[in-house]
Design a protein around this motif. Structure first.
Motif, PDB file in Angstrom:
ATOM      1  N   GLN A 231       0.815  -1.212   0.000  1.00  0.00           N
ATOM      2  CA  GLN A 231       0.000   0.000   0.000  1.00  0.00           C
ATOM      3  C   GLN A 231       0.851   1.265   0.000  1.00  0.00           C
ATOM      4  O   GLN A 231       0.329   2.371  -0.122  1.00  0.00           O
ATOM      5  CB  GLN A 231      -0.912   0.015   1.236  1.00  0.00           C
ATOM      6  CG  GLN A 231      -1.924  -1.121   1.283  1.00  0.00           C
ATOM      7  CD  GLN A 231      -2.988  -0.998   0.205  1.00  0.00           C
ATOM      8  OE1 GLN A 231      -3.520   0.081  -0.013  1.00  0.00           O
ATOM      9  NE2 GLN A 231      -3.267  -2.090  -0.474  1.00  0.00           N
ATOM     10  N   PHE A 240       1.155   3.790  -9.525  1.00  0.00           N
ATOM     11  CA  PHE A 240      -0.151   3.176  -9.730  1.00  0.00           C
ATOM     12  C   PHE A 240      -1.245   4.214  -9.483  1.00  0.00           C
ATOM     13  O   PHE A 240      -1.037   5.193  -8.774  1.00  0.00           O
ATOM     14  CB  PHE A 240      -0.375   1.997  -8.775  1.00  0.00           C
ATOM     15  CG  PHE A 240       0.762   0.995  -8.737  1.00  0.00           C
ATOM     16  CD1 PHE A 240       0.873   0.015  -9.710  1.00  0.00           C
ATOM     17  CD2 PHE A 240       1.716   1.045  -7.733  1.00  0.00           C
ATOM     18  CE1 PHE A 240       1.920  -0.903  -9.686  1.00  0.00           C
ATOM     19  CE2 PHE A 240       2.760   0.133  -7.693  1.00  0.00           C
ATOM     20  CZ  PHE A 240       2.861  -0.835  -8.673  1.00  0.00           C
ATOM     21  N   ARG A 242      -5.862   4.208  -9.130  1.00  0.00           N
ATOM     22  CA  ARG A 242      -7.103   3.436  -9.180  1.00  0.00           C
ATOM     23  C   ARG A 242      -8.095   4.097 -10.123  1.00  0.00           C
ATOM     24  O   ARG A 242      -8.135   5.315 -10.254  1.00  0.00           O
ATOM     25  CB  ARG A 242      -7.728   3.294  -7.787  1.00  0.00           C
ATOM     26  CG  ARG A 242      -6.927   2.434  -6.845  1.00  0.00           C
ATOM     27  CD  ARG A 242      -7.772   1.992  -5.652  1.00  0.00           C
ATOM     28  NE  ARG A 242      -8.352   3.112  -4.936  1.00  0.00           N
ATOM     29  CZ  ARG A 242      -7.743   3.777  -3.966  1.00  0.00           C
ATOM     30  NH1 ARG A 242      -6.517   3.441  -3.615  1.00  0.00           N
ATOM     31  NH2 ARG A 242      -8.341   4.776  -3.361  1.00  0.00           N
ATOM     32  N   HIS A 252      -2.622  -3.975  -7.191  1.00  0.00           N
ATOM     33  CA  HIS A 252      -2.363  -2.731  -7.908  1.00  0.00           C
ATOM     34  C   HIS A 252      -1.460  -3.049  -9.100  1.00  0.00           C
ATOM     35  O   HIS A 252      -0.459  -3.752  -8.948  1.00  0.00           O
ATOM     36  CB  HIS A 252      -1.660  -1.716  -7.007  1.00  0.00           C
ATOM     37  CG  HIS A 252      -2.486  -1.274  -5.845  1.00  0.00           C
ATOM     38  ND1 HIS A 252      -3.348  -0.200  -5.896  1.00  0.00           N
ATOM     39  CD2 HIS A 252      -2.583  -1.764  -4.586  1.00  0.00           C
ATOM     40  CE1 HIS A 252      -3.936  -0.041  -4.732  1.00  0.00           C
ATOM     41  NE2 HIS A 252      -3.491  -0.981  -3.914  1.00  0.00           N
ATOM     42  N   SER A 287      -3.520   1.475 -15.541  1.00  0.00           N
ATOM     43  CA  SER A 287      -3.302   1.162 -14.136  1.00  0.00           C
ATOM     44  C   SER A 287      -4.649   0.945 -13.465  1.00  0.00           C
ATOM     45  O   SER A 287      -5.698   1.352 -13.983  1.00  0.00           O
ATOM     46  CB  SER A 287      -2.531   2.288 -13.427  1.00  0.00           C
ATOM     47  OG  SER A 287      -2.180   1.914 -12.111  1.00  0.00           O
ATOM     48  N   CYS A 289      -6.651  -1.306  -9.767  1.00  0.00           N
ATOM     49  CA  CYS A 289      -6.569  -2.240  -8.634  1.00  0.00           C
ATOM     50  C   CYS A 289      -7.682  -3.265  -8.813  1.00  0.00           C
ATOM     51  O   CYS A 289      -8.866  -2.894  -8.894  1.00  0.00           O
ATOM     52  CB  CYS A 289      -6.706  -1.488  -7.316  1.00  0.00           C
ATOM     53  SG  CYS A 289      -6.448  -2.519  -5.850  1.00  0.00           S
TER      54      CYS A 289
END
Length: 329
Positions: A231, A240, A242, A252, A287, A289
């Protein structure tokens, strides 16, 4: 005794020490002598993966519920894998990580600030002073069953596997700070373009077929692919972002198409932990998650510094592993 959410736990502590880890090579035999006296049979010095699996299996049978890992990212990955194989999924031990390797990405997110006997004595005498945090490592499985599952925290393939050789070269290891492992590798991926002899090979990337969750990524060739269960990375680096609707925790990932446009400003932004709107919208960069990624490629990949093969089938699944509780402080 250790207090979590209103319940008391009596923790039996074991330590797995890797004397070949970079920082451990400079401590000599003093730590080994003191730690083995303190922990007795629960001080482990495995010399192979098979011995590690066997010794962690013994810890599981004896109900050891706190394992300290004294090594770098590769050692942590090996220990998490051994724990995954030996312990029931609903009775995993807590894990504490000493930042003792050349690369300490994992310790930077879930590990301890200190190492050595000072840290070990505090763990044994006052584990309640540490903060428990939870993470899901990456679970790597081979679609053809050619290898058993592995757990790890940082995966890289295509250009990353080539650049890791630069990041691990003696020159970089000697002069680059430990916390810049990802930065050194990403810079190495771009730096590989400086030599005319390798520029075309690096820019052309590797043939891939990537399914991230429900999405099939459109790039037929990839310049760089990364995935992590962490994280946080040191120094504000976070390559990265989201997408709307993505889970907060999961796998990720970052994928950069072959012959990417605007590579230099993209890398500069990602190394600073930023993903501007133009980068999020650019078709050469993807990119997000997700819970699971299927990666088909004949190229080798790297998991926490160790180079691995995708096997004869050329396909691996990068998914979410079991929830581990790490002690931080």
């Amino acid at each position: 005794m250790f207090f979590i959410r209103g319940a008391l736990f009596s923790l039996t502590v074991a330590l797995i020490h890797n004397p070949r880890s970079r920082r451990n090579r400079h401590t000599g035999s003093a730590f080994v002598s003191e730690a083995s006296q303190l922990l007795g049979r629960d001080f482990l010095l495995p010399t192979s993966h098979d011995e590690l699996d066997r010794r962690v299996g013994e810890l599981a049978r004896r109900g050891v519920d706190l394992i300290v890992v004294d090594g770098g990212d590769g050692t942590v990955s090996d220990v998490l894998t051994a724990i995954h194989r030996a312990y029931p999924a609903d009775a995993l031990p807590r894990v504490a990580v000493f930042p003792s390797g050349n690369s300490n990405l994992i310790a930077g997110d879930v590990g301890l600030r200190r190492r050595g006997m000072e840290a070990l004595r505090r763990i044994v005498s006052a584990p309640e002073t540490f903060v428990p945090i939870r993470r899901r490592p990456l679970r790597i499985s081979w679609s053809d069953g050619s290898q058993p599952e592995r757990l790890g925290m940082f995966h890289g393939s295509t250009g990353f596997a080539r650049a890791i050789a630069i990041a691990h070269s003696p020159h970089v290891l000697r002069y680059a700070p430990h916390g810049f492992a990802v930065a050194a590798t990403l810079i190495g991926a771009v730096g590989g373009l400086a030599l005319k002899s390798r520029r075309s090979i690096w820019l052309n990337g590797d043939a891939v077929d990537i399914r991230a969750g429900e999405d099939v990524l459109p790039h037929e060739r990839s310049f760089l692919f990364l995935a992590t269960g962490l994280q946080h990375l040191d120094h504000g680096i976070w390559p990265f972002w989201r997408r709307p609707g993505d889970p907060v925790q999961g796998v990720h990932f970052l994928e950069i198409a072959a012959r990417p446009r605007r590579l230099a400003p993209a890398m500069l932004a990602l190394l600073r932990g930023r993903a501007p709107d133009w980068l999020r919208a650019h078709p050469d960069y993807r990119s997000g998650c997700v819970d699971e990624i299927t990666l088909r490629s004949r190229s080798d990949f790297v998991l926490d510094g160790e180079e691995l093969s995708p096997g004869p089938g050329g396909s691996i699944v990068v998914g979410r592993g079991p929830v581990f509780t790490f002690l931080q402080g």
